[in-house]
Design an enzyme around this catalytic site. Structure first.
Site, PDB file in Angstrom:
ATOM      1  N   SER A 102       3.600  -6.518   2.789  1.00 26.79           N
ATOM      2  CA  SER A 102       2.341  -5.958   3.261  1.00 26.79           C
ATOM      3  C   SER A 102       1.178  -6.419   2.375  1.00 26.79           C
ATOM      4  O   SER A 102       0.919  -7.619   2.269  1.00 26.79           O
ATOM      5  CB  SER A 102       2.452  -4.430   3.326  1.00 26.79           C
ATOM      6  N   LEU A 103       0.478  -5.510   1.715  1.00 25.30           N
ATOM      7  CA  LEU A 103      -0.558  -5.926   0.759  1.00 25.30           C
ATOM      8  C   LEU A 103       0.035  -6.800  -0.340  1.00 25.30           C
ATOM      9  O   LEU A 103      -0.635  -7.686  -0.872  1.00 25.30           O
ATOM     10  CB  LEU A 103      -1.219  -4.702   0.123  1.00 25.30           C
ATOM     11  N   ASP A 146       5.981  -9.348   6.201  1.00 23.47           N
ATOM     12  CA  ASP A 146       5.003  -8.762   7.109  1.00 23.47           C
ATOM     13  C   ASP A 146       3.647  -8.578   6.417  1.00 23.47           C
ATOM     14  O   ASP A 146       3.204  -7.442   6.167  1.00 23.47           O
ATOM     15  CB  ASP A 146       5.489  -7.432   7.682  1.00 23.47           C
ATOM     16  N   HIS A 165       6.880  -2.253  10.547  1.00 24.18           N
ATOM     17  CA  HIS A 165       6.311  -2.888   9.353  1.00 24.18           C
ATOM     18  C   HIS A 165       7.351  -3.003   8.238  1.00 24.18           C
ATOM     19  O   HIS A 165       7.329  -3.952   7.449  1.00 24.18           O
ATOM     20  CB  HIS A 165       5.112  -2.059   8.895  1.00 24.18           C
ATOM     21  N   PHE A 199       0.830  -1.206   0.000  1.00 24.23           N
ATOM     22  CA  PHE A 199       0.000   0.000   0.000  1.00 24.23           C
ATOM     23  C   PHE A 199       0.868   1.261   0.000  1.00 24.23           C
ATOM     24  O   PHE A 199       1.879   1.343   0.693  1.00 24.23           O
ATOM     25  CB  PHE A 199      -0.885  -0.024   1.242  1.00 24.23           C
TER      26      PHE A 199
END
Length: 500
Positions: free
Chosen positions: A177-178, A200, A286, A102
């Site tokens: 992430s995404l 992550d 993150h 993202f």
């Protein structure tokens, strides 16, 4: 083309999911279709399911880098075979796809740094996937767009398999992430995909959802993940606590990473990599998973995670062996694929890092073997410190049992300490004993406060497999006696040459 589409149906789906009779299907030409049914909805964990943006708006692009042209961006197009054929892409070599999350796009600096380090590590085809046109809207929209990006990646990989003879087992998708869930969607459409690494994986809209909604072990032959920001999103944590792979690594327990306190973040880090300085402050945990992965590519930096019930047990030294079958530990990074079986899933692996580059820390397991002479108590409570002297240097006066704990005479006690320095082959060990005569003991003033130590065994846990860990295990004994009688607040020396 779309079936049963339209804003009214979407609104009914969002507001009254029980009214949804048939799944909604969205198709995108040659890359295929996606389906949204009620399994993609949850009133708490996934309350919004939007239609993805048009394929042209998301604008997924594939940028190749190889050792022949490490800094040149070479665009690849699945519908233009010549763009692949006349590039430096080599179908006989392993291929790494890197997928951002993202807000990021394919130009974010961590992707360039990871590309550089991968090319130093091995002779790979490294392909950056830039879907910046779909990652920048609201999070719910970006989440919807990931499924289209997954179709695009699968279409590209399948094109390489069909037309260029690429072995799908040599393809590795890495997503942050995404992007971690994006590569999971891609894996669903690639038969025999070798590996996926989730950096992550994002929590919002994916945690507590069915496995097909998020990254899961069925998405490739081998799926590993690293979790570094597992606080709930309500506490500004962006990553998932929930395991998603065959192996799930939780550095520093997976929650708060050393050096990510705002007061410890260097100013150059705030402006170097991020869209805004504020993002680095709130997303440090993150993003730290990427730094650990890059660090692990450096020769000699062996990160090894150990299976353990929780971080406290790990720090107590309870998880210190890979086991005879090497199933209780795994290397982190590219070598995680050395794990000997794919029959196990959600293996919970722990290791610690430092707060600065390089992040690697050396983990030492300590086994203190106690004698049980007639004058000894059955057990004593106390604390210990240790000094190690090795071929590469020394570590002086380190605490290995800071809080009082029980030592049972005639048995082994396992302890652990972690430091940034590797002392090499251990040549001498010094041990300090401090007795605790408080409420733990019931014999009061008449207790024998001595401890009787037969040997001290040090094992370097940054070695894999188990045979290598055992090769780097050093047993030291007291000179000229079967054991040493250590009174309260005293030091004793132990030498490997004294062990018979």
């Amino acid at each position: 083309m779309r079936e049963n589409s339209g804003k009214l149906i979407i609104e009914l789906f969002l507001l009254w999911p029980e009214l949804l009779v048939e799944p909604i299907t969205y198709c995108y030409g040659e890359i295929g279709c996606i389906v949204i049914d009620d399994s993609w909805y949850d009133p708490v964990h996934r309350p919004i399911n939007q239609e993805p943006l048009p394929r042209e708006k998301i604008n997924t692009r594939f940028i190749l880098h190889t050792r022949q042209r490490p800094t040149q961006d070479t665009m690849l197009y699945a519908n233009d075979l010549d763009s692949i054929r006349y590039s430096t892409f080599d179908p006989t070599k392993p291929t790494q796809f890197l997928v951002h999350g993202f807000i990021d796009d394919g130009t974010v600096r961590w992707m360039k740094r990871l590309t550089e380090n991968l090319l130093s590590h091995g002779d790979y085809n490294v392909i950056i996937v830039n879907w910046g046109g779909g990652s920048l809207p609201m999070y719910s929209q970006a989440t919807a767009n990931t499924r289209v990006v997954g179709l695009e990646i699968a279409y590209m990989v399948n094109t390489m398999i069909t037309h260029f003879g690429v072995d799908p087992g040599m393809v590795h998708l890495l997503g942050h992430s995404l992007g971690a869930h994006t590569v999971g969607y891609a894996g669903e459409g690639i038969e025999g995909l070798g590996r996926i690494t989730g950096l992550d994986p994002a929590e919002p809209y994916f945690a507590e959802m069915p496995s097909h909604v998020r990254l899961d072990p069925t998405d490739a032959k081998f799926v590993d993940a690293i979790h570094t920001d597992t606080r709930t999103i309500l506490l500004l944590g962006y990553g998932m606590l929930e395991p998603v792979g065959h192996l799930d690594f939780y550095p520093n327990g997976g929650r708060d990473q050393p050096g990510c306190d705002p007061v410890n973040i260097p100013l150059d880090m705030i402006t170097e990599d991020m869209v805004t300085g504020g993002r680095e402050l709130v997303a440090c945990n993150h993003l730290r998973c990427i730094e650990f992965f890059i660090d692990s590519l450096v020769p000699g930096y062996n990160y090894v995670g150990y299976e353990c019930i929780d971080n406290d047990a790990f720090h107590r030294g309870e998880c210190h062996s890979c086991g005879a079958d090497n199933l209780n530990c795994a290397k982190f990074g590219m070598d995680a694929a050395l794990y000997p079986t794919r029959d196990r899933t959600y293996v919970h692996l722990l290791f610690d890092t430092g707060k600065d580059v390089p992040y690697i820390k050396y983990h030492y397991s300590i086994k203190v073997n106690l004698a049980y002479p007639p004058e000894a108590e059955a057990f004593v409570y106390g604390t210990m410190r240790i000094s190690l002297y090795g071929t590469l240097g020394q570590l002086i006066d380190l605490t290995i049992a800071e809080n009082s704990q029980q030592f049972v005479h005639g048995a082994d006690t396992f302890l652990m300490f972690i430091d940034s320095f590797n002392v090499g082959n251990i040549q001498r060990v010094e041990l300090y004993w401090k007795y605790d005569g408080t409420i733990f003991n019931t014999c009061g003033l008449f207790c024998n406060d001595h401890i009787y130590v037969r040997s001290v065994e040090i094992s370097e846990l940054n070695n894999y497999p188990e045979s290598s860990r055992l090769e780097h295990t050093y047993k030291s004994c007291v000179v000229g006696a079967d054991y040493v009688d250590m009174k309260d607040k005293s030091w004793a020396e132990f030498y490997p040459t004294a062990c018979v």
